[in-house]
Motif scaffolding. Structure first.
Motif, PDB file in Angstrom:
ATOM      1  N   THR A  16       0.594  -1.252  -0.142  1.00  0.00           N
ATOM      2  CA  THR A  16      -0.252  -0.066   0.108  1.00  0.00           C
ATOM      3  C   THR A  16       0.840   1.034  -0.273  1.00  0.00           C
ATOM      4  OG1 THR A  16      -0.117   0.109   2.664  1.00  0.00           O
ATOM      5  CG2 THR A  16      -1.813  -1.124   1.504  1.00  0.00           C
ATOM      6  N   GLU A  17       0.617   2.439  -0.010  1.00  0.00           N
ATOM      7  CA  GLU A  17       1.414   3.842  -0.567  1.00  0.00           C
ATOM      8  C   GLU A  17       0.369   4.455  -0.318  1.00  0.00           C
ATOM      9  OE1 GLU A  17       3.748   5.830  -4.092  1.00  0.00           O
ATOM     10  OE2 GLU A  17       3.088   3.603  -4.380  1.00  0.00           O
ATOM     11  N   ALA A  18       0.912   5.776   0.639  1.00  0.00           N
ATOM     12  CA  ALA A  18       0.058   6.997   0.649  1.00  0.00           C
ATOM     13  C   ALA A  18      -0.272   8.254  -0.227  1.00  0.00           C
ATOM     14  CB  ALA A  18       0.618   7.855   2.256  1.00  0.00           C
ATOM     15  N   VAL A  19      -0.773   8.485  -0.797  1.00  0.00           N
ATOM     16  CA  VAL A  19      -1.433   9.320  -2.103  1.00  0.00           C
ATOM     17  C   VAL A  19      -2.027  10.854  -1.357  1.00  0.00           C
ATOM     18  CG1 VAL A  19      -1.858   7.393  -3.320  1.00  0.00           C
ATOM     19  CG2 VAL A  19      -3.838   8.587  -2.114  1.00  0.00           C
ATOM     20  N   ASP A  20      -1.981  11.761  -2.280  1.00  0.00           N
ATOM     21  CA  ASP A  20      -2.004  13.056  -1.390  1.00  0.00           C
ATOM     22  C   ASP A  20      -3.272  13.644  -2.123  1.00  0.00           C
ATOM     23  OD1 ASP A  20      -2.024  16.023  -1.097  1.00  0.00           O
ATOM     24  OD2 ASP A  20      -0.413  16.290  -2.383  1.00  0.00           O
ATOM     25  N   ARG A  21      -4.212  13.161  -0.584  1.00  0.00           N
ATOM     26  CA  ARG A  21      -5.459  13.293  -1.105  1.00  0.00           C
ATOM     27  C   ARG A  21      -5.991  15.000  -1.269  1.00  0.00           C
ATOM     28  NH1 ARG A  21      -6.717  13.507   5.821  1.00  0.00           N
ATOM     29  NH2 ARG A  21      -5.571  16.468   6.267  1.00  0.00           N
ATOM     30  N   SER A  22      -5.603  15.963  -1.238  1.00  0.00           N
ATOM     31  CA  SER A  22      -5.545  16.964  -1.779  1.00  0.00           C
ATOM     32  C   SER A  22      -6.032  16.879  -3.371  1.00  0.00           C
ATOM     33  CB  SER A  22      -4.850  18.063  -2.006  1.00  0.00           C
ATOM     34  OG  SER A  22      -3.930  17.663  -2.542  1.00  0.00           O
ATOM     35  N   LEU A  23      -5.660  16.116  -4.169  1.00  0.00           N
ATOM     36  CA  LEU A  23      -5.934  15.666  -5.591  1.00  0.00           C
ATOM     37  C   LEU A  23      -6.922  15.433  -5.745  1.00  0.00           C
ATOM     38  CD1 LEU A  23      -1.658  14.974  -6.182  1.00  0.00           C
ATOM     39  CD2 LEU A  23      -3.061  16.770  -6.412  1.00  0.00           C
ATOM     40  N   TYR A  24      -7.595  15.035  -5.542  1.00  0.00           N
ATOM     41  CA  TYR A  24      -9.313  13.989  -4.674  1.00  0.00           C
ATOM     42  C   TYR A  24      -9.569  14.358  -4.612  1.00  0.00           C
ATOM     43  CZ  TYR A  24      -5.518  10.029  -6.019  1.00  0.00           C
ATOM     44  OH  TYR A  24      -4.518   9.824  -6.724  1.00  0.00           O
ATOM     45  N   ARG A  25     -11.146  14.207  -4.891  1.00  0.00           N
ATOM     46  CA  ARG A  25     -12.341  14.871  -4.490  1.00  0.00           C
ATOM     47  C   ARG A  25     -13.494  13.154  -4.364  1.00  0.00           C
ATOM     48  NH1 ARG A  25      -9.645  17.665  -3.582  1.00  0.00           N
ATOM     49  NH2 ARG A  25      -9.109  20.153  -4.628  1.00  0.00           N
ATOM     50  N   LEU A  26     -14.407  13.339  -3.853  1.00  0.00           N
ATOM     51  CA  LEU A  26     -15.662  12.845  -3.904  1.00  0.00           C
ATOM     52  C   LEU A  26     -16.869  13.410  -3.883  1.00  0.00           C
ATOM     53  CD1 LEU A  26     -15.805  11.335   0.174  1.00  0.00           C
ATOM     54  CD2 LEU A  26     -15.180  10.409  -1.512  1.00  0.00           C
ATOM     55  N   ILE A  27     -17.194  12.164  -5.991  1.00  0.00           N
ATOM     56  CA  ILE A  27     -18.495  12.931  -6.531  1.00  0.00           C
ATOM     57  C   ILE A  27     -19.435  12.749  -5.653  1.00  0.00           C
ATOM     58  CG2 ILE A  27     -18.908  12.603  -9.013  1.00  0.00           C
ATOM     59  CD1 ILE A  27     -16.267  14.364  -8.593  1.00  0.00           C
ATOM     60  N   GLN A  28     -20.417  13.690  -6.086  1.00  0.00           N
ATOM     61  CA  GLN A  28     -22.234  13.603  -5.490  1.00  0.00           C
ATOM     62  C   GLN A  28     -23.157  13.952  -6.189  1.00  0.00           C
ATOM     63  OE1 GLN A  28     -21.860  16.769  -2.062  1.00  0.00           O
ATOM     64  NE2 GLN A  28     -21.277  14.875  -0.839  1.00  0.00           N
ATOM     65  N   THR A  29     -24.259  14.231  -6.476  1.00  0.00           N
ATOM     66  CA  THR A  29     -24.611  14.609  -7.067  1.00  0.00           C
ATOM     67  C   THR A  29     -25.305  15.729  -6.189  1.00  0.00           C
ATOM     68  OG1 THR A  29     -27.082  13.135  -6.693  1.00  0.00           O
ATOM     69  CG2 THR A  29     -25.463  12.442  -8.357  1.00  0.00           C
ATOM     70  N   PRO A  30     -26.204  17.222  -7.443  1.00  0.00           N
ATOM     71  CA  PRO A  30     -26.746  16.667  -8.355  1.00  0.00           C
ATOM     72  C   PRO A  30     -25.091  16.771  -9.587  1.00  0.00           C
ATOM     73  CG  PRO A  30     -27.106  18.610  -7.968  1.00  0.00           C
ATOM     74  CD  PRO A  30     -26.751  18.204  -6.688  1.00  0.00           C
ATOM     75  N   GLN A  31     -25.488  16.310 -10.636  1.00  0.00           N
ATOM     76  CA  GLN A  31     -24.301  16.469 -12.006  1.00  0.00           C
ATOM     77  C   GLN A  31     -25.329  17.646 -12.854  1.00  0.00           C
ATOM     78  OE1 GLN A  31     -22.395  13.359 -12.589  1.00  0.00           O
ATOM     79  NE2 GLN A  31     -22.050  12.436 -10.384  1.00  0.00           N
ATOM     80  N   THR A  32     -24.932  18.442 -13.518  1.00  0.00           N
ATOM     81  CA  THR A  32     -25.794  19.349 -14.247  1.00  0.00           C
ATOM     82  C   THR A  32     -25.122  19.495 -15.824  1.00  0.00           C
ATOM     83  OG1 THR A  32     -27.032  19.982 -12.029  1.00  0.00           O
ATOM     84  CG2 THR A  32     -27.267  21.605 -13.680  1.00  0.00           C
ATOM     85  N   PHE A  33     -26.285  19.150 -16.740  1.00  0.00           N
ATOM     86  CA  PHE A  33     -25.265  19.196 -17.472  1.00  0.00           C
ATOM     87  C   PHE A  33     -25.889  20.308 -18.475  1.00  0.00           C
ATOM     88  CE2 PHE A  33     -24.122  15.792 -15.817  1.00  0.00           C
ATOM     89  CZ  PHE A  33     -22.444  16.012 -16.332  1.00  0.00           C
ATOM     90  N   ASP A  34     -25.825  20.611 -20.006  1.00  0.00           N
ATOM     91  CA  ASP A  34     -26.613  21.027 -20.593  1.00  0.00           C
ATOM     92  C   ASP A  34     -27.167  19.932 -21.572  1.00  0.00           C
ATOM     93  OD1 ASP A  34     -26.759  23.076 -23.512  1.00  0.00           O
ATOM     94  OD2 ASP A  34     -26.318  21.005 -24.630  1.00  0.00           O
ATOM     95  N   LEU A  35     -28.921  20.183 -21.402  1.00  0.00           N
ATOM     96  CA  LEU A  35     -29.691  19.213 -21.918  1.00  0.00           C
ATOM     97  C   LEU A  35     -28.918  18.465 -22.909  1.00  0.00           C
ATOM     98  CD1 LEU A  35     -31.997  17.571 -21.811  1.00  0.00           C
ATOM     99  CD2 LEU A  35     -32.936  19.102 -22.668  1.00  0.00           C
ATOM    100  N   GLU A  36     -28.525  19.229 -24.358  1.00  0.00           N
ATOM    101  CA  GLU A  36     -28.125  18.704 -25.981  1.00  0.00           C
ATOM    102  C   GLU A  36     -26.683  18.073 -25.181  1.00  0.00           C
ATOM    103  OE1 GLU A  36     -28.123  20.038 -30.335  1.00  0.00           O
ATOM    104  OE2 GLU A  36     -27.593  21.965 -28.787  1.00  0.00           O
ATOM    105  N   MET A  37     -26.250  18.333 -24.995  1.00  0.00           N
ATOM    106  CA  MET A  37     -25.074  17.549 -24.859  1.00  0.00           C
ATOM    107  C   MET A  37     -24.886  16.579 -24.276  1.00  0.00           C
ATOM    108  SD  MET A  37     -21.258  18.769 -22.463  1.00  0.00           S
ATOM    109  CE  MET A  37     -21.891  17.941 -21.397  1.00  0.00           C
ATOM    110  N   ILE A  38     -25.665  16.078 -22.560  1.00  0.00           N
ATOM    111  CA  ILE A  38     -25.093  15.203 -22.423  1.00  0.00           C
ATOM    112  C   ILE A  38     -26.261  13.931 -23.337  1.00  0.00           C
ATOM    113  CG2 ILE A  38     -27.353  15.949 -20.463  1.00  0.00           C
ATOM    114  CD1 ILE A  38     -24.305  13.872 -20.127  1.00  0.00           C
ATOM    115  N   ARG A  39     -27.487  14.315 -23.455  1.00  0.00           N
ATOM    116  CA  ARG A  39     -28.700  13.727 -24.521  1.00  0.00           C
ATOM    117  C   ARG A  39     -27.479  12.269 -25.202  1.00  0.00           C
ATOM    118  NH1 ARG A  39     -33.539  16.036 -26.131  1.00  0.00           N
ATOM    119  NH2 ARG A  39     -34.374  14.960 -24.244  1.00  0.00           N
TER     120      ARG A  39
END
Length: 228
Positions: free
Chosen positions: A149-172
């Motif tokens: 195992t190896e320690a990594v820099d947690r500042s480089l990472y994010r926990l992803i949530q919702t909402p995830q919001t988009f331009d409708l035409e793009m995400i469709r």
């Protein structure tokens, strides 16, 4: 002119990790099903938003009965989900008649989503075509391999949530790509289709209720909010 806003609420959970026969989105939280809190949060943000609720076909009657039982009147459209989250979101997107607008895609079991976060997601998506809620890691993390195992820099990472919001035409159009197991959320679908993802600051209170402990925390947070 402001773009039309939509919210797709995806609720296909089974309640396995809850050790419950009742799908987790229907479990009671502060006197009514979790899912009702979620829909109300988006309607409280804007009464003009169009809410699309995506449910498995087997859960539709249960939901309709719960709406009658709780006199639930928040406007929404029902769409039948698919065999996976990917297919369910795609069905929700295809149920929208307009070709332009902004769409927030949100987990049905994140009932504590706040108006400021919903508002931020739409504003950022209007400017950048994507806006994905994320929070910083609080704890140290390590990456594991087969023998170390190896320690990594947690500042480089994010926990992803919702909402995830988009331009409708793009995400469709992004959801026209082939489904593969690595596409675990809408941001990964958009990215796989060649689009850049914009993150914004979510909230640690915007928890996803998947375990009995989560339900206790959600109840406490709602009580604090109501008593605050």
């Amino acid at each position: 002119m402001n773009k039309k806003e939509y919210a797709i609420i995806v609720a296909g959970g089974k309640g396995t990790r809850m050790n419950s026969d009742v799908p987790k989105q229907f479990l009671p939280l502060h006197g009514k099903p979790i899912l009702m809190h979620t829909l109300e949060a988006f309607y409280n943000y804007s009464s003009d938003i169009e809410i699309i609720l995506v449910l498995p076909a087997n859960d539709v009657d249960t939901w309709k009965n719960l709406c009658i039982q709780h006199s639930f009147s928040t406007p929404h459209h029902l769409t039948i989900g698919g065999s996976s989250r990917f297919q369910s979101v795609k069905n929700g997107l295809n149920s929208i008649e307009n070709t332009s607008g902004l769409v927030a895609i949100h987990d049905g079991v994140r009932p504590l989503i706040s108006t400021p976060i919903i508002d931020a997601s739409f504003r950022i998506a209007a400017a950048h075509k994507s806006a994905v809620a994320a929070v910083r890691l609080k704890e140290s993390i390590r990456v594991t391999t087969q023998d170390t195992t190896e320690a990594v820099d947690r500042s480089l990472y994010r926990l992803i949530q919702t909402p995830q919001t988009f331009d409708l035409e793009m995400i469709r159009s992004a959801y026209e790509i082939d489904e593969v197991p690595s596409l675990t959320d809408d941001a990964s679908v958009a990215e796989k289709a060649g689009h850049k993802i914009s993150l914004f600051e979510g909230s640690y209170e915007n928890i996803k209720v998947t375990t009995p402990e989560d339900l206790i925390i959600a109840e406490a947070l709602i009580n604090r909010k109501n008593n605050g």
